[in-house]
Write a protein that holds these residues in place. Sequence first.
Motif, PDB file in Angstrom:
ATOM      1  N   ILE A 185       3.768   2.120   5.949  1.00 33.71           N
ATOM      2  CA  ILE A 185       3.827   0.780   6.527  1.00 33.71           C
ATOM      3  C   ILE A 185       5.251   0.387   6.890  1.00 33.71           C
ATOM      4  O   ILE A 185       5.472  -0.406   7.812  1.00 33.71           O
ATOM      5  CB  ILE A 185       3.199  -0.259   5.580  1.00 33.71           C
ATOM      6  CG1 ILE A 185       3.941  -0.319   4.239  1.00 33.71           C
ATOM      7  CG2 ILE A 185       1.717   0.039   5.363  1.00 33.71           C
ATOM      8  CD1 ILE A 185       3.438  -1.416   3.313  1.00 33.71           C
ATOM      9  N   THR A 205       1.070   1.703  10.922  1.00 31.03           N
ATOM     10  CA  THR A 205      -0.196   0.975  11.078  1.00 31.03           C
ATOM     11  C   THR A 205      -0.150   0.045  12.286  1.00 31.03           C
ATOM     12  O   THR A 205      -1.087  -0.734  12.497  1.00 31.03           O
ATOM     13  CB  THR A 205      -0.518   0.141   9.824  1.00 31.03           C
ATOM     14  OG1 THR A 205       0.503  -0.852   9.643  1.00 31.03           O
ATOM     15  CG2 THR A 205      -0.602   1.018   8.596  1.00 31.03           C
ATOM     16  N   PHE A 218      -4.053   2.990  16.121  1.00 33.02           N
ATOM     17  CA  PHE A 218      -4.556   2.406  14.886  1.00 33.02           C
ATOM     18  C   PHE A 218      -5.078   0.992  15.135  1.00 33.02           C
ATOM     19  O   PHE A 218      -6.149   0.609  14.635  1.00 33.02           O
ATOM     20  CB  PHE A 218      -3.458   2.383  13.823  1.00 33.02           C
ATOM     21  CG  PHE A 218      -3.935   1.984  12.452  1.00 33.02           C
ATOM     22  CD1 PHE A 218      -4.554   2.899  11.620  1.00 33.02           C
ATOM     23  CD2 PHE A 218      -3.791   0.678  12.000  1.00 33.02           C
ATOM     24  CE1 PHE A 218      -5.018   2.540  10.363  1.00 33.02           C
ATOM     25  CE2 PHE A 218      -4.244   0.304  10.743  1.00 33.02           C
ATOM     26  CZ  PHE A 218      -4.858   1.234   9.927  1.00 33.02           C
ATOM     27  N   ARG A 233      -3.306  -3.183   9.177  1.00 30.09           N
ATOM     28  CA  ARG A 233      -2.929  -3.031   7.774  1.00 30.09           C
ATOM     29  C   ARG A 233      -3.777  -1.956   7.100  1.00 30.09           C
ATOM     30  O   ARG A 233      -4.860  -1.618   7.564  1.00 30.09           O
ATOM     31  CB  ARG A 233      -3.105  -4.359   7.021  1.00 30.09           C
ATOM     32  CG  ARG A 233      -2.237  -5.490   7.527  1.00 30.09           C
ATOM     33  CD  ARG A 233      -2.542  -6.767   6.788  1.00 30.09           C
ATOM     34  NE  ARG A 233      -1.717  -7.873   7.266  1.00 30.09           N
ATOM     35  CZ  ARG A 233      -1.825  -9.122   6.847  1.00 30.09           C
ATOM     36  NH1 ARG A 233      -2.725  -9.442   5.936  1.00 30.09           N
ATOM     37  NH2 ARG A 233      -1.033 -10.057   7.339  1.00 30.09           N
ATOM     38  N   ILE A 234      -3.245  -1.481   5.994  1.00 24.87           N
ATOM     39  CA  ILE A 234      -4.039  -0.603   5.135  1.00 24.87           C
ATOM     40  C   ILE A 234      -4.375  -1.392   3.871  1.00 24.87           C
ATOM     41  O   ILE A 234      -3.700  -2.392   3.559  1.00 24.87           O
ATOM     42  CB  ILE A 234      -3.259   0.700   4.789  1.00 24.87           C
ATOM     43  CG1 ILE A 234      -1.866   0.425   4.231  1.00 24.87           C
ATOM     44  CG2 ILE A 234      -3.168   1.564   6.013  1.00 24.87           C
ATOM     45  CD1 ILE A 234      -1.830   0.119   2.790  1.00 24.87           C
TER      46      ILE A 234
END
Length: 206
Positions: A33, A38, A43, A51-52
Motif C-alpha cells: 500500500i 492498490t 486494481f 484498498r486491501i
Amino acid sequence: MRVFDYLDSGNGYKVRLLLAQLGLSYEWTELDIDKGETRTPEFLARFPNGRIPAVQLDNGVNLFESNAIIWYLAEGTKYVPASQLGRAQVLQWMFFEQYSHEPFVATPRYIVRHLAADHPRRAELPGRHEKGHAALAIMEQHLTGRAFFVENSYSIADIALYAYTHVAPEGGLLLDRYPAVRAWLVSVSTQPGHVPLQLRPAETRP
C-alpha cells in the motif's frame, strides 16, 4: 478464491485469521500500500475503494471491505451466532470497530510504523490516542466478566477487534490499564487454528 492483501495490515489479518480457522485454501497476493499498488487502474477497476483486503470469490465476484469479507466467509459457521440478536450484536461490535476503534487504534500504529519521525501526521497522535483509550475503555467495561464479545462465544466480532487491539502498543496505546482486554487477547490467541499477524499464508500450512 484469490485474496489481495498486505502483510502488515490488521484488516487483512482479519481475513487471513478467519480463513486459517475455517481451514479454507486460497491464492494470496501481497500488494504494497505504501507503493501505491492498490491504486493502479487494473486494481481500481475491480475494487473501486482501492484498498486491501479484497477478494475474488470462486464464482468470480469481487468483494472488498474487511468486515464484509469476514461476514461472508463466516456466515453459516460457528463464528456467527445463530440467534437474530446475537448476529445483530456481532454487527454492533464490527461497526464499533470500524468507526470508534480503527481510526484511533489502527491509525496511530500506521503512523508510527510507516511514516517518518518528522512526518506532519505525527501531530495527530495525541488526539488519536485519547480517542483510542476511550474505545479501549468501552471494550474493558464490556469484557469485564465475559470471555468474548457476544454470547460468551468466539465470533468474528472478536476477530474484528482483535486484529488491531493486540498490536495497539505498536502505535503507542499501552494496554496496562485494561486487564479484561488483556485476558480476552489471550483467549483469542489460544483459539484453535489461530495464526499470528505477520505469518504469510503459505507458512500457516502444516
